[in-house]
Design an enzyme around this catalytic site. Structure first.
Site, PDB file in Angstrom:
ATOM      1  N   GLU A 133      10.346  -8.230  -4.494  1.00 56.19           N
ATOM      2  CA  GLU A 133      10.894  -6.934  -4.055  1.00 56.19           C
ATOM      3  C   GLU A 133      10.480  -6.793  -2.601  1.00 56.19           C
ATOM      4  O   GLU A 133       9.299  -6.587  -2.314  1.00 56.19           O
ATOM      5  CB  GLU A 133      10.295  -5.791  -4.879  1.00 56.19           C
ATOM      6  CG  GLU A 133      10.585  -5.830  -6.368  1.00 56.19           C
ATOM      7  CD  GLU A 133      12.010  -5.453  -6.703  1.00 56.19           C
ATOM      8  OE1 GLU A 133      12.742  -4.963  -5.826  1.00 56.19           O
ATOM      9  OE2 GLU A 133      12.387  -5.670  -7.866  1.00 56.19           O
ATOM     10  N   TRP A 189       0.808  -1.217   0.000  1.00 53.87           N
ATOM     11  CA  TRP A 189       0.000   0.000   0.000  1.00 53.87           C
ATOM     12  C   TRP A 189       0.842   1.269   0.000  1.00 53.87           C
ATOM     13  O   TRP A 189       0.291   2.358  -0.120  1.00 53.87           O
ATOM     14  CB  TRP A 189      -0.893   0.020   1.261  1.00 53.87           C
ATOM     15  CG  TRP A 189      -0.164  -0.433   2.484  1.00 53.87           C
ATOM     16  CD1 TRP A 189      -0.209  -1.701   3.025  1.00 53.87           C
ATOM     17  CD2 TRP A 189       0.765   0.301   3.283  1.00 53.87           C
ATOM     18  NE1 TRP A 189       0.646  -1.787   4.108  1.00 53.87           N
ATOM     19  CE2 TRP A 189       1.251  -0.565   4.295  1.00 53.87           C
ATOM     20  CE3 TRP A 189       1.233   1.615   3.248  1.00 53.87           C
ATOM     21  CZ2 TRP A 189       2.178  -0.166   5.255  1.00 53.87           C
ATOM     22  CZ3 TRP A 189       2.163   2.013   4.201  1.00 53.87           C
ATOM     23  CH2 TRP A 189       2.625   1.128   5.191  1.00 53.87           C
ATOM     24  N   TYR A 220       4.490 -21.055  -2.130  1.00 52.90           N
ATOM     25  CA  TYR A 220       3.348 -21.241  -3.029  1.00 52.90           C
ATOM     26  C   TYR A 220       3.807 -21.831  -4.362  1.00 52.90           C
ATOM     27  O   TYR A 220       3.181 -22.732  -4.916  1.00 52.90           O
ATOM     28  CB  TYR A 220       2.627 -19.911  -3.308  1.00 52.90           C
ATOM     29  CG  TYR A 220       1.999 -19.236  -2.111  1.00 52.90           C
ATOM     30  CD1 TYR A 220       1.542 -19.965  -1.014  1.00 52.90           C
ATOM     31  CD2 TYR A 220       1.851 -17.855  -2.086  1.00 52.90           C
ATOM     32  CE1 TYR A 220       0.956 -19.323   0.071  1.00 52.90           C
ATOM     33  CE2 TYR A 220       1.271 -17.208  -0.999  1.00 52.90           C
ATOM     34  CZ  TYR A 220       0.832 -17.947   0.082  1.00 52.90           C
ATOM     35  OH  TYR A 220       0.262 -17.308   1.148  1.00 52.90           O
ATOM     36  N   CYS A 253      10.426   1.205   1.393  1.00 57.43           N
ATOM     37  CA  CYS A 253      11.298   0.033   1.514  1.00 57.43           C
ATOM     38  C   CYS A 253      12.757   0.474   1.540  1.00 57.43           C
ATOM     39  O   CYS A 253      13.598  -0.153   2.169  1.00 57.43           O
ATOM     40  CB  CYS A 253      11.042  -0.916   0.361  1.00 57.43           C
ATOM     41  SG  CYS A 253      11.118  -0.103  -1.238  1.00 57.43           S
ATOM     42  N   SER A 262       6.607  -7.465   2.223  1.00 58.35           N
ATOM     43  CA  SER A 262       7.539  -7.793   3.304  1.00 58.35           C
ATOM     44  C   SER A 262       8.310  -9.076   2.991  1.00 58.35           C
ATOM     45  O   SER A 262       7.855  -9.927   2.222  1.00 58.35           O
ATOM     46  CB  SER A 262       6.771  -7.963   4.605  1.00 58.35           C
ATOM     47  OG  SER A 262       5.832  -9.015   4.462  1.00 58.35           O
TER      48      SER A 262
END
Ligand code: NAD
Length: 511
Positions: A267, A167, A255, A302, A245
């Site tokens: 990323e 977000w 997955y 980040c 994260s």
């Protein structure tokens, strides 16, 4: 929409805000199965919209649409110039609707609206335009292998891309995935963060208006453990492009391993060091940039330079200048153009950041400024700039600086993702490099020196995807962006991003 300028302009637009609330699947807006979730504005704690909540069925539906569009639709088979034209058209539509998109971002995640408008939306439009212009300038290879053979090495679109984004820059990070994936001829299912789905749903509308065929760009809203996981495990997704994260990035590798070994591009988080040497060309500018870097976007970057490593001979001078900047920042309503820091992304995130503040104090760091919730009472607390609007109930935090941070403490190692700076002194360059590299992350680093050789040596020694010298957060679409170590793999931006969305094919022809 006329360009809004004043707090009153933006508040009037906010009062009339009516975002899309359905998924965007196969070229149409859909209500889904009836389940809804609330999108709450961190500006004032009020519900902005109830949005369709995607479960397995909606993800299946969106992936099936993307699969059909890839396997049978025109998009991967278009001349690259035609795909490029659609992306350039999308860039123009983003520019046309810049104010509406900026408002959606500011309301859903709290970024000051002028930063959303002037910085984020410029980057979004610029990204679609850059890849649109690049689409027809790529060439394949024909290596000279033998007089009796012709070898062709061609790049083909990799298939259906599942893109999952956070977000903090909801549309920029989406565009960094969508633009190269679409330019390459892939089709996409985008899952924005459950905190910021509204801007992504608006973007999907613009994609349809720009002429993207049905199924090429699908957007499903929903949370990570349900919608994100369903996309991650889906057998018809060929590539996962994730920003978020490190903990969730790890899940995406699971997955892929547990499903079809889809490609996974990550990323992830950061704990970036910013090294200030005594021979920095301008200590005032180094301190101002350090403060800007950690407080921009409420520290939810980040790449935030969250560890200020400063030579002990200048540590107090630089720290005091950063603290002065922190105290002068105007925290307030993100719709007020005078605001420099809006709220954090929500109450849960604010609670997490306050937990890091408490841990830093427990670990013995010295609080130099900040550390508490800002604008806690009704109507704000005077240090803000809400200019009469009621932003009580918002998730505001004071810009916070700790010094005397121990290198092995939690604040020195863990990503906070908020406006909290850790200052650590060093005595020589070897120690500075050791400290800088002493985290699991390797996303970015800054260094300030007048010595060219020192700059090159340090840049080589720092394990980071980007090193800024005598600046921070500078960039251009032509340079790759991404991390080393547990900050991720692969690169966004630049021609290299296309490598994530294409497969190499060798065709060997006997002559
Ligand atoms: P997050 O990892 O919690 O969520 C990111 C996305 O993953 C969201 O869409 C979320 O719904 C989804 N998700 C969450 N749990 C999931 C699960 N179990 N399975 C599948 N999907 C799941 O991150 P966030 O709080 O939204 O964003 C902050 C993080 O993002 C920080 O760590 C920050 O450093 C990182 N980030 C990295 C970059 C970069 O380019 N390296 C850029 C921005 C943010």
């Amino acid at each position: 929409m006329a360009a809004p300028h004043t707090h009153a302009d933006w508040r009037a637009l906010a009062a009339a805000f009516a975002p899309p609330t359905g998924h965007h699947i196969d070229g149409a807006e859909e209500p889904g199965g009836g389940a809804l979730f609330d999108v709450v504005s961190p500006r004032d704690g009020r519900v902005l919209a109830a949005v369709a909540d995607s479960g397995q069925a909606e993800v299946d539906h969106a992936v099936a649409a993307a699969r059909r569009a890839f396997d049978h639709g025109p998009w991967p088979r278009l001349a690259p110039a035609d795909r490029g034209r659609a992306l350039i058209r999308l860039a123009e539509l983003v520019e046309r609707d810049r104010a509406a998109l900026a408002l959606a971002i500011s309301l859903e995640m709290g970024k000051p609206v002028t930063e959303a408008h002037d910085i984020e939306l410029r980057a979004v439009a610029g990204t679609f335009r850059w890849y649109g212009q690049l689409a027809d300038k790529l060439t394949d290879e024909a290596p000279q292998v033998s007089p009796d053979a012709l070898a062709l090495v061609t790049r083909e679109p990799a298939g259906v891309v599942g893109a999952v984004v956070p977000w903090n820059f909801p549309l920029t990070l989406a565009a960094w995935k969508l633009a190269p994936a679409l330019a390459a001829g892939c089709t996409v299912v985008l899952k924005p963060s459950e905190l910021s789905p509204l801007s992504a749903l608006l973007l999907a509308r613009l994609g349809a208006e720009a002429g993207l065929p049905a199924g090429v760009l699908n957007v499903v809203a929903g949370d990570g453990p349900t919608a994100g996981r369903a996309l991650g495990l889906h057998p018809d997704v060929d590539v996962l492009a994730f920003t978020g994260s490190t903990a969730v990035g790890r899940r995406f590798l699971h997955y892929a391993a547990d499903s079809n070994l889809k490609r996974v591009w990550l990323e992830l988080g950061g704990k970036s060091p910013n090294l200030v040497l005594p021979d920095a060309p301008d200590l005032g500018r180094a301190a101002a940039t350090a403060a800007w870097g950690i407080f921009f976007n409420q520290g939810q970057m980040c790449t935030a330079p969250s560890r200020l490593l400063v030579h002990s001979s200048i540590a107090e001078e630089v720290t005091a200048a950063v603290v002065d900047r922190a105290r002068a920042l105007r925290v307030g309503d993100p719709l007020d153009p005078a605001t420099e820091m809006g709220p954090l992304a929500g109450e849960r995130h604010l609670g997490r950041v306050l937990g890091h503040v408490a841990a830093a104090a427990q670990d013995g760091a010295r609080l130099r400024t900040g550390g508490s919730r800002a604008l806690p009472g009704s109507g704000g607390n005077g240090s803000g700039s809400d200019g009469g609007s009621d932003v009580s109930g918002g998730s505001y935090l004071e810009p916070t600086v700790f010094d005397r941070v121990a290198p092995d403490s939690r604040l020195a190692r863990e990503e906070v993702f908020g406006p909290v700076l850790a200052v650590l002194p060093f005595d020589d360059l070897d120690q500075a490099v050791r400290l800088a590299n002493a985290t699991e992350y390797g996303l970015a680093a800054g260094l300030w020196t007048s010595d060219l050789s020192t700059a090159h040596r340090l840049s080589r020694a720092l394990r980071a995807g980007t090193v800024w010298v005598n600046c921070y957060e500078e960039g251009d679409l032509s340079v790759p962006f991404g991390g080393m170590k547990q900050s991720g793999n692969g690169r966004d931006k630049s021609v290299h991003a296309l490598e994530k969305y294409t497969e190499l094919k060798t065709t060997w022809i006997a002559l």
